[in-house]
Write a protein that holds these residues in place. Structure first.
Motif, PDB file in Angstrom:
ATOM      1  N   THR A  50     124.210 174.683  57.645  1.00  0.00           N
ATOM      2  CA  THR A  50     123.391 174.627  56.563  1.00  0.00           C
ATOM      3  C   THR A  50     122.932 173.348  56.112  1.00  0.00           C
ATOM      4  O   THR A  50     122.014 172.667  56.153  1.00  0.00           O
ATOM      5  N   PHE A  51     124.331 172.704  55.806  1.00  0.00           N
ATOM      6  CA  PHE A  51     124.166 171.131  55.950  1.00  0.00           C
ATOM      7  C   PHE A  51     123.491 170.423  57.093  1.00  0.00           C
ATOM      8  O   PHE A  51     122.470 169.483  57.043  1.00  0.00           O
ATOM      9  N   ALA A  52     124.228 170.585  58.885  1.00  0.00           N
ATOM     10  CA  ALA A  52     123.625 170.137  58.769  1.00  0.00           C
ATOM     11  C   ALA A  52     122.448 170.841  59.538  1.00  0.00           C
ATOM     12  O   ALA A  52     121.629 168.865  60.206  1.00  0.00           O
ATOM     13  N   VAL A  53     122.101 171.916  59.433  1.00  0.00           N
ATOM     14  CA  VAL A  53     120.025 172.223  59.943  1.00  0.00           C
ATOM     15  C   VAL A  53     119.219 171.014  58.926  1.00  0.00           C
ATOM     16  O   VAL A  53     118.445 170.708  59.003  1.00  0.00           O
ATOM     17  N   LEU A  54     120.041 170.853  57.517  1.00  0.00           N
ATOM     18  CA  LEU A  54     119.057 170.094  56.577  1.00  0.00           C
ATOM     19  C   LEU A  54     119.807 168.460  56.501  1.00  0.00           C
ATOM     20  O   LEU A  54     118.978 168.077  55.743  1.00  0.00           O
ATOM     21  N   ARG A  55     120.802 168.313  57.091  1.00  0.00           N
ATOM     22  CA  ARG A  55     120.377 166.674  57.443  1.00  0.00           C
ATOM     23  C   ARG A  55     119.420 165.422  57.442  1.00  0.00           C
ATOM     24  O   ARG A  55     120.153 164.652  56.649  1.00  0.00           O
ATOM     25  N   GLU A  56     118.827 166.231  58.390  1.00  0.00           N
ATOM     26  CA  GLU A  56     117.302 165.447  58.454  1.00  0.00           C
ATOM     27  C   GLU A  56     116.503 165.420  57.008  1.00  0.00           C
ATOM     28  O   GLU A  56     115.577 164.759  57.231  1.00  0.00           O
ATOM     29  N   ASN A  57     116.988 166.437  56.412  1.00  0.00           N
ATOM     30  CA  ASN A  57     115.079 166.750  55.652  1.00  0.00           C
ATOM     31  C   ASN A  57     116.027 165.688  54.112  1.00  0.00           C
ATOM     32  O   ASN A  57     116.013 166.400  53.400  1.00  0.00           O
TER      33      ASN A  57
ATOM     34  N   PHE B 254     120.387 181.106  45.419  1.00  0.00           N
ATOM     35  CA  PHE B 254     120.849 181.052  43.423  1.00  0.00           C
ATOM     36  C   PHE B 254     120.815 179.925  43.438  1.00  0.00           C
ATOM     37  O   PHE B 254     120.234 178.728  41.721  1.00  0.00           O
ATOM     38  N   VAL B 255     121.333 178.667  44.191  1.00  0.00           N
ATOM     39  CA  VAL B 255     120.825 177.119  43.578  1.00  0.00           C
ATOM     40  C   VAL B 255     119.696 176.602  43.589  1.00  0.00           C
ATOM     41  O   VAL B 255     119.510 175.922  42.640  1.00  0.00           O
ATOM     42  N   ASP B 256     119.005 177.673  44.814  1.00  0.00           N
ATOM     43  CA  ASP B 256     118.051 177.197  44.429  1.00  0.00           C
ATOM     44  C   ASP B 256     116.891 177.168  43.282  1.00  0.00           C
ATOM     45  O   ASP B 256     116.276 176.423  42.341  1.00  0.00           O
ATOM     46  N   ARG B 257     117.514 178.641  42.945  1.00  0.00           N
ATOM     47  CA  ARG B 257     116.510 178.901  41.839  1.00  0.00           C
ATOM     48  C   ARG B 257     116.853 178.602  40.235  1.00  0.00           C
ATOM     49  O   ARG B 257     116.047 178.327  39.370  1.00  0.00           O
ATOM     50  N   TYR B 258     118.531 178.100  39.796  1.00  0.00           N
ATOM     51  CA  TYR B 258     118.661 177.988  38.724  1.00  0.00           C
ATOM     52  C   TYR B 258     119.255 175.408  38.666  1.00  0.00           C
ATOM     53  O   TYR B 258     118.586 175.743  37.654  1.00  0.00           O
ATOM     54  N   PHE B 259     119.492 175.637  39.382  1.00  0.00           N
ATOM     55  CA  PHE B 259     119.537 174.144  39.802  1.00  0.00           C
ATOM     56  C   PHE B 259     118.313 173.296  39.800  1.00  0.00           C
ATOM     57  O   PHE B 259     118.294 171.744  40.606  1.00  0.00           O
ATOM     58  N   GLY B 260     117.300 173.448  40.506  1.00  0.00           N
ATOM     59  CA  GLY B 260     116.048 173.628  41.280  1.00  0.00           C
ATOM     60  C   GLY B 260     116.578 172.642  42.584  1.00  0.00           C
ATOM     61  O   GLY B 260     115.753 171.508  42.936  1.00  0.00           O
ATOM     62  N   ALA B 261     117.663 172.824  43.413  1.00  0.00           N
ATOM     63  CA  ALA B 261     117.252 172.825  44.528  1.00  0.00           C
ATOM     64  C   ALA B 261     116.983 172.747  45.619  1.00  0.00           C
ATOM     65  O   ALA B 261     115.141 173.922  45.570  1.00  0.00           O
ATOM     66  N   HIS B 262     116.907 172.286  46.529  1.00  0.00           N
ATOM     67  CA  HIS B 262     115.433 172.796  48.030  1.00  0.00           C
ATOM     68  C   HIS B 262     116.809 172.949  49.562  1.00  0.00           C
ATOM     69  O   HIS B 262     115.966 172.467  50.374  1.00  0.00           O
ATOM     70  N   PHE B 263     117.457 174.308  48.988  1.00  0.00           N
ATOM     71  CA  PHE B 263     116.985 174.317  50.583  1.00  0.00           C
ATOM     72  C   PHE B 263     115.955 175.172  51.216  1.00  0.00           C
ATOM     73  O   PHE B 263     115.691 175.220  52.478  1.00  0.00           O
ATOM     74  N   PHE B 264     115.486 176.614  49.915  1.00  0.00           N
ATOM     75  CA  PHE B 264     114.264 176.904  50.465  1.00  0.00           C
ATOM     76  C   PHE B 264     112.882 176.916  50.453  1.00  0.00           C
ATOM     77  O   PHE B 264     112.435 178.312  50.515  1.00  0.00           O
ATOM     78  N   THR B 265     112.998 175.710  49.558  1.00  0.00           N
ATOM     79  CA  THR B 265     111.656 175.477  49.121  1.00  0.00           C
ATOM     80  C   THR B 265     110.869 175.488  49.943  1.00  0.00           C
ATOM     81  O   THR B 265     110.780 174.653  51.135  1.00  0.00           O
ATOM     82  N   LEU B 266     109.459 175.723  49.729  1.00  0.00           N
ATOM     83  CA  LEU B 266     108.355 174.592  50.653  1.00  0.00           C
ATOM     84  C   LEU B 266     107.749 173.240  50.477  1.00  0.00           C
ATOM     85  O   LEU B 266     107.772 172.665  51.346  1.00  0.00           O
ATOM     86  N   ASP B 267     108.623 172.339  49.289  1.00  0.00           N
ATOM     87  CA  ASP B 267     108.617 170.775  49.459  1.00  0.00           C
ATOM     88  C   ASP B 267     110.008 170.589  49.333  1.00  0.00           C
ATOM     89  O   ASP B 267     110.715 170.967  49.565  1.00  0.00           O
ATOM     90  N   GLY B 268     110.294 168.896  49.264  1.00  0.00           N
ATOM     91  CA  GLY B 268     111.308 168.623  49.340  1.00  0.00           C
ATOM     92  C   GLY B 268     112.583 168.959  50.340  1.00  0.00           C
ATOM     93  O   GLY B 268     113.367 168.468  50.534  1.00  0.00           O
ATOM     94  N   GLY B 269     111.471 169.006  51.579  1.00  0.00           N
ATOM     95  CA  GLY B 269     112.129 169.364  53.046  1.00  0.00           C
ATOM     96  C   GLY B 269     113.326 170.556  52.934  1.00  0.00           C
ATOM     97  O   GLY B 269     113.838 170.522  54.128  1.00  0.00           O
ATOM     98  N   GLY B 270     112.830 171.503  51.997  1.00  0.00           N
ATOM     99  CA  GLY B 270     113.679 172.442  52.391  1.00  0.00           C
ATOM    100  C   GLY B 270     113.078 173.954  54.479  1.00  0.00           C
ATOM    101  O   GLY B 270     112.264 173.754  53.711  1.00  0.00           O
ATOM    102  N   ASN B 271     113.865 174.481  54.153  1.00  0.00           N
ATOM    103  CA  ASN B 271     113.956 175.671  55.089  1.00  0.00           C
ATOM    104  C   ASN B 271     114.056 176.904  55.050  1.00  0.00           C
ATOM    105  O   ASN B 271     114.710 177.495  55.303  1.00  0.00           O
ATOM    106  N   PRO B 272     112.586 177.316  54.601  1.00  0.00           N
ATOM    107  CA  PRO B 272     113.077 178.516  54.119  1.00  0.00           C
ATOM    108  C   PRO B 272     113.678 179.598  55.402  1.00  0.00           C
ATOM    109  O   PRO B 272     113.798 180.705  55.251  1.00  0.00           O
TER     110      PRO B 272
END
Lengths: 208, 657
Positions: A50-57, B254-272
């Motif tokens: 996951t970290f590797a995929v998001l490294r540039e983001n 959960f981290v996205d939803r609870y802590f406002g992270a951006h793993f899978f969001t449309l903004d902040g560089g997330g990648n659904p």
């Protein structure tokens, strides 16, 4: 009390016995822990991927190389590596039957682990003060999640180690406590290996 | 004050739908009835000492099966509600919002809270007996796995009446499942329900790998293991490699939803799309995790009822292992339309097609096992030969059709896909587990299930299945997409949908017949005193039914594959059995209340996090930690059963013979 003695005897029995029906429970448990470590490898592997995929983001926000202060991180690394060494010394003491040495080296290991956690928390607090939080960008989400998952593992290991030291004080070196020390040793070395990857992938590749 | 409470309740409880109010009443009445019965018959202590604290794999297995059947009922009701809504065009039986919730809970419950526990129930009931062991490797952990599943399932299910159900599909794709589009608590119930029970599944995987690798009776080489045990090994290996990915994926959501992270969001560089990759890296192996044990069951059933050794044992083992490995490199076929490019799609298309080869090998092996055998058609065999084999062959073929990446652009997310995976999951997994349940029922409870009612239920299920799902293939090709809550008259889909609904109700009738079959059999079926009512082949049939708490008074020494069958043959040929070694005291684990309490603490913590009540979540987590320490400090965990007691138990069990 008599009951307790019985059980101590039963344990010695279960620990040494190998003949059919009475499986060597302690070796089963050790094997179970090895398999648990496989699952933990996959867990960290997924986080690294996951970290590797998001490294540039970084969403045009701050990058790692702008924010990291390597002095603290290198100190963390050496402290954790040293703690792996001292946990090995603890195991050697155990194999000599030296209970005091065993507990002592475990205490040193735990103390080093606590220093590591302290430095890591310090790093996080520093970053948050600079305005970089988990919701800054996908890059920082991945950073905090990966590094703190390792940190939580180490913290759990600390409490666990203290619990084992108390049990060693109570029961001495028995097949059961011996297995427990072996297991925490495996766990600790494993976390060390994971940290080497964290250090390389998260920090080194970023600042070099 | 009163107004505050009213406002809180209006938010906290799900309101506004007569179906929900009906369910509320039913839940309260059922709980009251259970409490009343337990109190009236003074059964609380019995419940605690015999069941809630047990570490006996056989009892844990029974609890898994009961829980799974209840979940099958709930998931089935969800299915019937959906089919009722779709029976007519422009139907207003369910609102679109409600429909979303129902297809979500149907999927999650059927896979994670029905198929998985039913599978674990069969693992527990059968594997230690098949390999001649006295329990699993880690009985305490086994109980913990069960209670984690149980409280996870409870947490997921109460979303139905408290807070609102999740509504973004069974795999909860972001961004729909993120806070931006899904601010309610339903999605959090999903996260914690699955997370808590998922930890349990992972530990069960570890437990059975060690059990199978280390606790087999002396002489049982790996290549002499019963095929069901092999399939459990394959499935458990896939569990330990796949479930950590689920844990991480759901945790990141959960981290996205609870802590406002951006793993899978449309903004902040997330990648659904990363979520979709991750969840299927678990999700695809998951479907093989549930099907492999079913394959194992079919192998046992076919060999037993053909009175013949399983054809192609080695190729069967190879096929199981090949499937569990290749299942890890097919995940992207769930989203060929994502746009990964031709080369990626080609790789995943080919790896998917490759899976059909070992599966085909297995189908031929089952058929050749019957060839020249003395075949009889008791109900487990009906489910296998008339139910499973034809159904799975068709389901597999449509799977190969779906694996053709360019064609999948047409099939993707249509009812064609729905029909395909129901055909493999019902025709493969459910039919298999039902066959296994009927087959091992006498071993577990000491009596067979009524054959006549069993046959009726089989035909209702089987015919209902085809009536329900064959029209869905067609309506899918006509363009009907999944998760559609209604459609118009002008689409031309009505007749096929209506037929499909009839089929769903036929399957529902089949389920009711099974419930009746079980109740009827409890009342009327004779006790089986032989311990071997089917003339079985493997070790579980060599001991009395139900098995004594220690399973085997003497650990058997295995010489051949299907050792029990060979023993029986030798006895028929007049070869005197070897003299039995003297009995020895048996080492057993003690019961413990910690698994139940610890899992309940997880439930409390999960519930607190769902509502963002840290005053509840933190004590929950502290409870978990205290339970872990309490277990670690407890050195009084086992006891010995004395020889006299074993002799008494054995005499009582054999006395009936």
């Amino acid at each position: 009390m008599a009951n307790n003695n019985n059980h101590a005897a039963a344990h010695a029995h279960a620990g040494n016995h190998g003949h059919d029906g009475h499986h060597d429970l302690e070796s089963l448990r050790l094997m179970g822990f090895w398999i648990f470590l496989i699952t933990d490898c996959i867990l960290f592997g997924t986080l690294f991927a996951t970290f590797a995929v998001l490294r540039e983001n970084t969403a045009a926000g701050p990058t790692g190389s702008e924010m990291f202060e390597m002095a603290g991180i290198i100190a963390e690394t050496f402290i954790l590596l040293t703690s792996s060494f001292t946990s090995g010394l603890a195991l050697l003491s155990m194999n000599r039957g030296d209970k005091k040495g065993l507990i002592g080296w475990l205490a040193v290991t735990a103390a080093l682990g606590a220093c590591f956690i302290g430095l890591e928390l310090n790093e996080f607090v520093h970053l948050v003060h600079e305005g970089v939080t988990i919701s800054t960008s996908a890059y920082w989400s991945a950073f905090y999640t990966l590094v703190s998952t390792h940190g939580i593992h180490v913290t759990i290991g600390l409490f666990w180690m203290i619990a084992i030291m108390i049990q060693l004080g109570r029961h001495g070196i028995t097949p059961v406590t011996r297995r427990k020390v072996n297991v925490i040793g495996l766990y600790w070395h494993f976390l060390d290996v994971v940290w080497i990857f964290v250090f390389t992938v998260v920090y080194m590749l970023e600042v070099m | 004050m009163w107004q505050n409470i009213k406002d809180f309740a209006a938010d906290f409880f799900v309101t506004g739908d007569p179906l929900i109010y009906g369910a509320d009443v039913a839940i309260v009445l059922t709980m009251a009835a259970i409490v009343f019965v337990l109190t009236y018959f003074k059964k609380w202590k019995w419940l605690w000492t015999e069941w809630l604290t047990t570490v006996d794999h056989k009892r844990i297995g029974i609890m898994y099966v009961i829980a799974a059947l209840l979940m099958l009922f709930r998931g089935g009701v969800d299915a019937l509600l959906m089919r009722t809504q779709l029976a007519f065009p422009n139907n207003e039986f369910l609102s679109p919002e409600h429909y979303n919730e129902i297809f979500t809970t149907h999927g999650v419950i059927m896979i994670l809270f029905m198929a998985m526990p039913l599978m674990f129930g069969l693992f527990n009931l059968v594997v230690p007996l098949q390999i001649g062991a006295r329990d699993v490797a880690f009985p305490f952990l086994n109980a913990l796995s069960f209670w984690l599943f149980f409280w996870g399932a409870m947490l997921f299910n109460i979303s139905f009446v408290i807070g609102g159900s999740p509504n973004s599909g069974w795999l909860a794709y972001p961004p729909l499942s993120g806070t931006m589009f899904n601010p309610g608590v339903g999605q959090d119930f999903y996260i914690w329900g699955i997370q808590i029970s998922g930890i349990g599944s992972l530990m069960t995987g570890i437990n059975f790998i060690v059990t199978i690798l280390k606790m087999r009776a002396p002489g049982m080489k790996l290549m002499k293991m019963p095929m069901f045990t092999w399939s459990v090994l394959g499935s458990s290996l896939a569990i330990i490699l796949a479930f950590p990915i689920l844990t991480v994926t759901i945790a990141l959501l959960f981290v996205d939803r609870y802590f406002g992270a951006h793993f899978f969001t449309l903004d902040g560089g997330g990648n659904p799309m990363m979520y979709i990759n991750l969840i299927w890296m678990w999700g695809h192996p998951e479907v093989y995790i549930v099907i492999l044990p079913a394959f194992g069951i079919y192998s046992e059933v076919v060999a037993t009822f053909s009175r013949k050794k399983l054809f192609g044992y080695k190729s069967m083992v190879f096929a199981i292992m090949a499937i569990s490995v290749v299942s890890f490199i097919t995940w992207a076929h769930h989203f060929f339309t994502m746009g990964s490019g031709g080369d990626v799609n080609a790789f995943f298309a080919i790896s998917t097609m490759i899976i059909a080869i070992p599966t085909g090998v297995k189908v031929f092996n089952w058929i050749f096992t019957m060839y020249k055998g003395k075949v009889s058609f008791e109900t487990p065999m009906l489910w296998t030969v008339l139910g499973f084999i034809p159904c799975f062959v068709v389901g597999g073929m449509t799977g190969v059709m779906l694996s053709v990446a360019p064609a999948d652009f047409q099939f993707h997310n249509s009812y064609f896909l729905i029909a395909h995976f129901h055909q493999t999951l019902i025709g493969g997994v459910v039919f298999g587990y039902i066959a296994g349940l009927i087959y091992w029922w006498p071993k577990v409870f000491g009596f067979k299930l009524n054959e006549r009612l069993g046959k009726w239920s089989f035909w209702f299920w089987n015919i209902g299945f085809y009536v329900c799902f064959m029209p869905q293939y067609v309506v899918g090709l006509m363009g009907m997409t999944r998760r559609l809550s209604t459609y118009g008259w002008d689409t031309g889909w009505w007749e096929l949908n209506f037929v499909s609904t009839i089929g769903a109700f036929l399957m529902g009738a089949g389920f009711l017949l099974q419930v009746w079959q079980i109740l009827h059999s409890i009342k009327f079926m004779e006790r089986d005193t032989t311990g071997d009512p089917w003339n079985g082949r493997t070790l579980e049939w060599s001991i009395p039914s139900p098995a004594p708490v220690y399973n085997f008074a003497r650990i058997p020494h295995v010489e051949e594959m299907d050792d029990w069958w060979e023993q029986k043959k030798r006895r028929e040929n007049g070869v005197a059995p070897k003299p039995l070694p003297p009995l020895e005291p048996i080492h057993m684990p003690k019961n413990s209340g910690i698994p139940f309490i610890k899992s309940f603490c997880w439930f409390v913590a999960g519930f607190g996090l769902v509502f963002d009540w840290l005053w509840m979540a933190i004590p929950g987590f502290i409870g978990v930690a205290v339970c872990m320490l309490a277990h670690s400090f407890n050195y009084d965990t086992d006891y010995y059963i004395p020889v006299e007691e074993i002799e008494r138990t054995e005499a009582a069990a054999r006395g009936a013979v």
